[in-house]
Scaffold this motif. Structure first.
Motif, PDB file in Angstrom:
ATOM      1  N   ARG A 194      -6.858  12.268 -10.153  1.00 23.51           N
ATOM      2  CA  ARG A 194      -7.576  13.492  -8.703  1.00 23.51           C
ATOM      3  C   ARG A 194      -8.897  13.129  -8.658  1.00 23.51           C
ATOM      4  N   ASP A 195      -9.684  13.646  -9.952  1.00 18.58           N
ATOM      5  CA  ASP A 195     -11.688  13.531 -10.127  1.00 18.58           C
ATOM      6  C   ASP A 195     -12.013  12.673  -9.703  1.00 18.58           C
ATOM      7  N   LEU A 196     -11.051  10.949  -9.900  1.00 18.60           N
ATOM      8  CA  LEU A 196     -11.540   9.655  -9.395  1.00 18.60           C
ATOM      9  C   LEU A 196     -10.986   8.912  -8.717  1.00 18.60           C
ATOM     10  N   ARG A 197      -9.595  10.276  -7.518  1.00 19.81           N
ATOM     11  CA  ARG A 197      -9.595   9.684  -6.054  1.00 19.81           C
ATOM     12  C   ARG A 197      -8.680   8.241  -6.908  1.00 19.81           C
ATOM     13  N   THR A 198      -7.761   7.676  -7.808  1.00 17.63           N
ATOM     14  CA  THR A 198      -7.663   6.623  -8.632  1.00 17.63           C
ATOM     15  C   THR A 198      -5.710   7.423  -7.922  1.00 17.63           C
ATOM     16  N   SER A 199      -5.519   6.442  -7.307  1.00 13.23           N
ATOM     17  CA  SER A 199      -3.927   6.435  -7.024  1.00 13.23           C
ATOM     18  C   SER A 199      -2.962   5.921  -7.680  1.00 13.23           C
ATOM     19  N   ILE A 200      -2.140   6.339  -8.215  1.00 14.47           N
ATOM     20  CA  ILE A 200      -0.723   5.607  -9.702  1.00 14.47           C
ATOM     21  C   ILE A 200       0.073   5.684  -8.822  1.00 14.47           C
ATOM     22  N   SER A 201       0.609   3.896  -8.495  1.00 13.72           N
ATOM     23  CA  SER A 201       1.523   3.521  -8.244  1.00 13.72           C
ATOM     24  C   SER A 201       3.011   2.501  -8.999  1.00 13.72           C
ATOM     25  N   SER A 202       4.131   2.016  -8.712  1.00 19.49           N
ATOM     26  CA  SER A 202       5.192   1.699  -9.259  1.00 19.49           C
ATOM     27  C   SER A 202       6.029   1.580  -9.694  1.00 19.49           C
ATOM     28  N   ASN A 219       3.567  11.205  -6.715  1.00 21.59           N
ATOM     29  CA  ASN A 219       3.680  12.764  -6.523  1.00 21.59           C
ATOM     30  C   ASN A 219       1.741  13.334  -6.324  1.00 21.59           C
ATOM     31  N   HIS A 220       1.346  13.571  -7.272  1.00 20.96           N
ATOM     32  CA  HIS A 220       0.210  13.928  -7.237  1.00 20.96           C
ATOM     33  C   HIS A 220      -0.947  13.076  -7.423  1.00 20.96           C
ATOM     34  N   THR A 221      -0.939  12.213  -7.065  1.00 21.62           N
ATOM     35  CA  THR A 221      -2.009  11.017  -6.866  1.00 21.62           C
ATOM     36  C   THR A 221      -1.652  10.011  -5.706  1.00 21.62           C
ATOM     37  N   GLY A 222      -1.541  10.475  -5.156  1.00 19.97           N
ATOM     38  CA  GLY A 222      -0.954  10.043  -3.819  1.00 19.97           C
ATOM     39  C   GLY A 222      -0.608   8.205  -3.748  1.00 19.97           C
ATOM     40  N   GLY A 223       0.968   7.731  -4.797  1.00 21.61           N
ATOM     41  CA  GLY A 223       0.718   6.935  -4.704  1.00 21.61           C
ATOM     42  C   GLY A 223       2.825   6.392  -4.342  1.00 21.61           C
ATOM     43  N   LYS A 224       3.421   5.451  -4.734  1.00 21.72           N
ATOM     44  CA  LYS A 224       4.235   5.126  -4.303  1.00 21.72           C
ATOM     45  C   LYS A 224       5.030   4.842  -5.189  1.00 21.72           C
ATOM     46  N   VAL A 225       7.203   4.406  -5.405  1.00 21.12           N
ATOM     47  CA  VAL A 225       7.383   4.619  -6.340  1.00 21.12           C
ATOM     48  C   VAL A 225       8.448   3.691  -6.193  1.00 21.12           C
ATOM     49  N   PHE A 226       8.309   2.892  -6.521  1.00 18.60           N
ATOM     50  CA  PHE A 226      10.085   1.640  -6.032  1.00 18.60           C
ATOM     51  C   PHE A 226      10.634   1.201  -7.185  1.00 18.60           C
ATOM     52  N   VAL A 227      11.649   1.570  -6.460  1.00 10.12           N
ATOM     53  CA  VAL A 227      12.944   0.882  -8.110  1.00 10.12           C
ATOM     54  C   VAL A 227      13.817  -0.786  -7.544  1.00 10.12           C
ATOM     55  N   ARG A 228      13.326  -1.516  -8.658  1.00 14.69           N
ATOM     56  CA  ARG A 228      14.129  -2.524  -8.363  1.00 14.69           C
ATOM     57  C   ARG A 228      15.640  -2.750  -8.710  1.00 14.69           C
ATOM     58  N   GLN A 229      16.108  -2.146  -9.272  1.00 18.14           N
ATOM     59  CA  GLN A 229      17.724  -1.986  -8.732  1.00 18.14           C
ATOM     60  C   GLN A 229      17.778  -1.984  -7.778  1.00 18.14           C
ATOM     61  N   ALA A 242       4.927  -6.034  -1.152  1.00 21.26           N
ATOM     62  CA  ALA A 242       4.304  -5.007  -0.915  1.00 21.26           C
ATOM     63  C   ALA A 242       3.422  -3.876  -1.710  1.00 21.26           C
ATOM     64  N   LEU A 243       4.236  -4.488  -3.321  1.00 22.12           N
ATOM     65  CA  LEU A 243       2.867  -3.746  -3.480  1.00 22.12           C
ATOM     66  C   LEU A 243       1.732  -4.492  -3.463  1.00 22.12           C
ATOM     67  N   ALA A 244       1.339  -4.880  -2.845  1.00 23.38           N
ATOM     68  CA  ALA A 244       0.038  -4.890  -2.773  1.00 23.38           C
ATOM     69  C   ALA A 244      -1.056  -4.657  -2.003  1.00 23.38           C
ATOM     70  N   LYS A 245       0.326  -4.667  -0.550  1.00 19.27           N
ATOM     71  CA  LYS A 245       0.086  -3.634   0.509  1.00 19.27           C
ATOM     72  C   LYS A 245      -0.003  -1.810   0.282  1.00 19.27           C
ATOM     73  N   VAL A 246       0.613  -1.381  -0.647  1.00 17.51           N
ATOM     74  CA  VAL A 246       0.548  -0.223  -0.861  1.00 17.51           C
ATOM     75  C   VAL A 246      -0.727   0.025  -1.751  1.00 17.51           C
ATOM     76  N   SER A 247      -1.330  -0.692  -2.834  1.00 20.53           N
ATOM     77  CA  SER A 247      -2.368  -1.039  -3.088  1.00 20.53           C
ATOM     78  C   SER A 247      -3.964  -0.925  -2.384  1.00 20.53           C
ATOM     79  N   ILE A 248      -4.040  -1.071  -1.313  1.00 21.94           N
ATOM     80  CA  ILE A 248      -5.061  -1.189  -1.061  1.00 21.94           C
ATOM     81  C   ILE A 248      -5.338   0.146   0.468  1.00 21.94           C
TER      82      ILE A 248
END
Length: 695
Positions: A194-202, A219-229, A242-248
């Protein structure tokens, strides 16, 4: 279901609970659609529980964000032992597609993580040769060991540098089994992000995934989660895009919040970041049954200060939100740090899992009820209703258990000393005289005594015929009085005892036949089952029912007991065989993995030796014998000692060294000889400056 489900669903929403705290499963983020600002950017739902008002708040940004032009993204690909086969292929394909979809000015770092985290490449352009070389290294890396996810995130942050508003995308199963973190260490890791304002998606991909951990981090870093299954209608290329759009996608990082009056507490206490492509969830308590006011946030987005405002108005209490009692109680001790709620879809999936767990409890309650354990059935049904208040099956089981009659009293002894068998209580039709309103007979009814055949007056009761009642004081038959089986003046017996006994025997026989049919059906199902462990557990429960059922006679019980016990032994043998097969399969896979690792190490060693030999030959051709002998040859010896290359290079090095020494000696001796000749010549030639000798 899309990520704005919480906003668009009707008031009859769902029943959910914390997955990480309660040990429930979770599957979130199965959609791939991104969203702009929605008109319904907030919703505040409530639930009343014993005078307390609990709430759940859904928020979406009130303004649109511009995508990052020059994003800095770190891609972490899990290379642990579980990431093999199709999972490994999909992970690499998703990562490659994501890199291809990033903007041209992106700075991309590629990392591989298992027990250790390795930076494969860092490039200032997605189409650079460095990234292509990094993917080749990734393909050559053999999946082994477990995953140290915390170290992977820290390494990625270090690789991204001190710049803020960066993104990390993790591709793997999320099974963090190495360097485990306690609550304080996990809080410290989240605080650093959060200090570095780094979002983590997966994207969770693998045979077994830990979506709870990935969802909590997102939830705490402003990311998004996908489930391949859960993504069955999209290819790996589409998921990577979609992950590229989420990361930018830029993230709004709140720093200060002003709540309306009436909010007692909210979780997480550290306000979660906000994204355009999903909502953010907060839960807590209200001071009153309803509130209305404005919520204002101040924070940073894209390095610039910004603020947002929402008009909040609580909805009436809804029993569908009874899960909030458990959510708030479990979130309070850790200030909401373990809330895995990155959007309404996460809550929805939690509700589905909680409903399934409630259904399992209903089955347990039914078993307890059929087994005669009324107290256990009531307690289990109440727990099922606590998890899912609208579970009609649980309510039916609870009602049936509460309406069960009390247990029969213990047998009592008759005045003669014999044990009286319990009576069968049953209502039978009363025999009423012709005039139901006539006065009762003047002669009191007394217990009948045997009479002579001449004075007996037969009475025709329901078949089979029952003994008649005669009047001991006269020859005329008495009026037949209404008789209720099981109730009376204490002197009359059951008029239709034989019928009742026969009916009871028929009920017992029907119950026994029903149980026999159940046993045959479950034994047939057990023979077709492919899960011997679950089959064995089910058969043990069936054996317990057989042994506790009182309607079976000894012979029938022994027969069913033997059949079920034999099936349990068969299931146990099948379970052992299955475990042995799995163990052999795992051993073969481990051997194959070890062989692959050895082959890969051999190829890397041969490649290194080949490079050293080429360097050695180049130095020898340049007659740089010292460098070849003291720099290259020892490296070849260290990598491939006593090999043919090692011996040849040592021999050549020695010969080259000796040859160089000989040349050096020859040069020195030749120089001394030339110098001596030069001196001799000087001795024979007179100096030009000397005066001529006069004789």
């Amino acid at each position: 279901m899309t990520s704005d489900t919480f906003l668009r669903m009707p008031k009859r929403l769902f029943a959910a609970s914390l997955s990480t705290v309660f040990g429930l499963g979770l599957a979130v983020g199965t959609g791939l659609t991104t969203y702009a600002v929605d008109e319904a950017s907030s919703r505040l739902v409530t639930y009343q529980d014993h005078g307390k008002t609990l709430f759940a708040l859904s928020l979406k940004p009130t303004q649109e964000f511009a995508a990052k032009v020059s994003p800095r993204v770190a891609i972490i690909v899990d290379t642990s032992a579980s990431q093999n086969g199709d999972f490994r292929t999909d992970s690499i394909e998703i990562a490659q597609s994501m890199v291809e979809s990033l903007p041209a000015k992106s700075t991309v770092s590629l990392l591989a993580c298992d027990v250790e985290t390795i930076v494969l490449s860092t490039a200032s352009a997605p189409d650079s040769q460095a990234l292509k070389a990094g993917f080749k290294k990734l393909e050559m890396r053999v999946p082994l060991g477990t995953t140290d996810l915390a170290t992977a995130f820290k390494t990625a942050v270090k690789e991204l540098g001190s710049q803020t508003d960066t993104s990390i995308v993790y591709i793997g199963d999320g099974m963090h089994l190495c360097n485990l973190l306690n609550t304080a260490e996990f809080d410290s890791l989240i605080g650093e992000m959060r200090d570095l304002r780094t979002s983590i998606s997966s994207i969770a991909i693998g045979p077994t995934t830990d979506c709870e951990l990935l969802s909590t981090i997102s939830n705490h870093t402003g990311g998004k989660v996908f489930v391949r299954q859960g993504i069955t209608d999209a290819t790996c290329q589409q998921i990577g895009t979609a992950l590229a759009k989420v990361s930018i996608q830029p993230v709004f990082w709140p720093s200060k919040s002003n709540w309306p009056n009436g909010v007692a507490q909210f979780f997480p206490t550290q306000f979660p970041p906000l994204r355009l492509d999903r909502d953010s969830i907060l839960v807590g308590n209200l001071k009153a049954e309803s509130i209305e006011g404005k919520l204002q946030l101040e924070g940073v987005i894209g390095g610039h200060a910004s603020s947002m405002r929402w008009d909040l108005k609580s909805e009436p209490s809804n029993p569908d939100f009874a899960f909030l009692v458990q959510v708030v109680s479990k979130a309070a001790p850790n200030a909401g740090l373990l809330l895995p709620t990155p959007g309404s879809e996460a809550l929805h999936e939690l509700g589905l899992v909680l409903t399934n767990s409630s259904d399992k409890l209903v089955n347990d309650a039914r078993f307890a009820l059929n087994s005669g354990d009324i107290d256990a059935a009531i307690n289990i049904a109440k727990e099922a209703l606590k998890r899912s208040p609208n579970n009609l099956a649980a309510q039916n089981v609870l009602t049936a258990a509460q309406e069960q009659p009390p247990k029969p009293a213990k047998p009592v002894k008759s005045p003669s000393g014999s044990v009286a068998s319990p009576r069968i209580v049953k209502f039978v039709s009363a025999q009423i005289p012709e005039d139901p309103f006539a006065d009762p007979p003047s002669t009191p009814v007394v217990p009948s005594v045997p009479a002579s055949p001449a004075t007996q007056s037969p009475v025709v009761p329901p078949a089979p015929p029952a003994p008649s009642l005669s009047n001991p004081f006269g020859d005329n038959p008495t009026s037949v009085q209404p008789t209720f089986s099981g109730f009376g003046d204490g002197y009359s017996e059951l008029s239709n005892a034989s019928d009742l006994l026969a009916e009871d025997e028929g009920l017992r026989r029907a119950k026994a036949q029903q149980l026999e049919s159940q046993v045959r059906a479950e034994l047939s199902q057990a023979r077709q089952s492919r899960d011997p462990s679950a089959t064995k557990v089910a058969l043990k429960s069936l054996l317990d029912v057989v042994r506790r059922t009182t309607e079976l006679d000894d012979a029938g019980r022994a027969k069913l007991d033997a059949q079920v016990a034999s099936a349990i032994q068969t299931a146990a043998r099948a379970e052992v065989n299955l475990k042995e097969q799995l163990a052999r399969s795992e051993a073969v896979q481990a051997s194959q993995s070890a062989t692959k690792r050895l082959i890969a190490e051999g190829e890397r060693r041969n490649s290194t030796v080949q490079q050293l030999v080429e360097r050695y030959n180049s130095l020898m051709a340049q007659q740089l014998f010292y460098q070849a002998n003291n720099e290259i040859a020892p490296q070849i010896t260290a990598i491939d000692r006593d090999s043919i290359l090692d011996r040849v290079t040592n021999i050549e090095s020695n010969m080259a060294s000796n040859h160089a020494l000989i040349l050096d000696v020859v040069r020195k001796r030749s120089r001394a000889f030339v110098d001596s000749l030069y001196l001799n010549e000087l001795a024979l030639v007179p100096f030009v400056d000397d005066p001529p000798i006069v004789y």
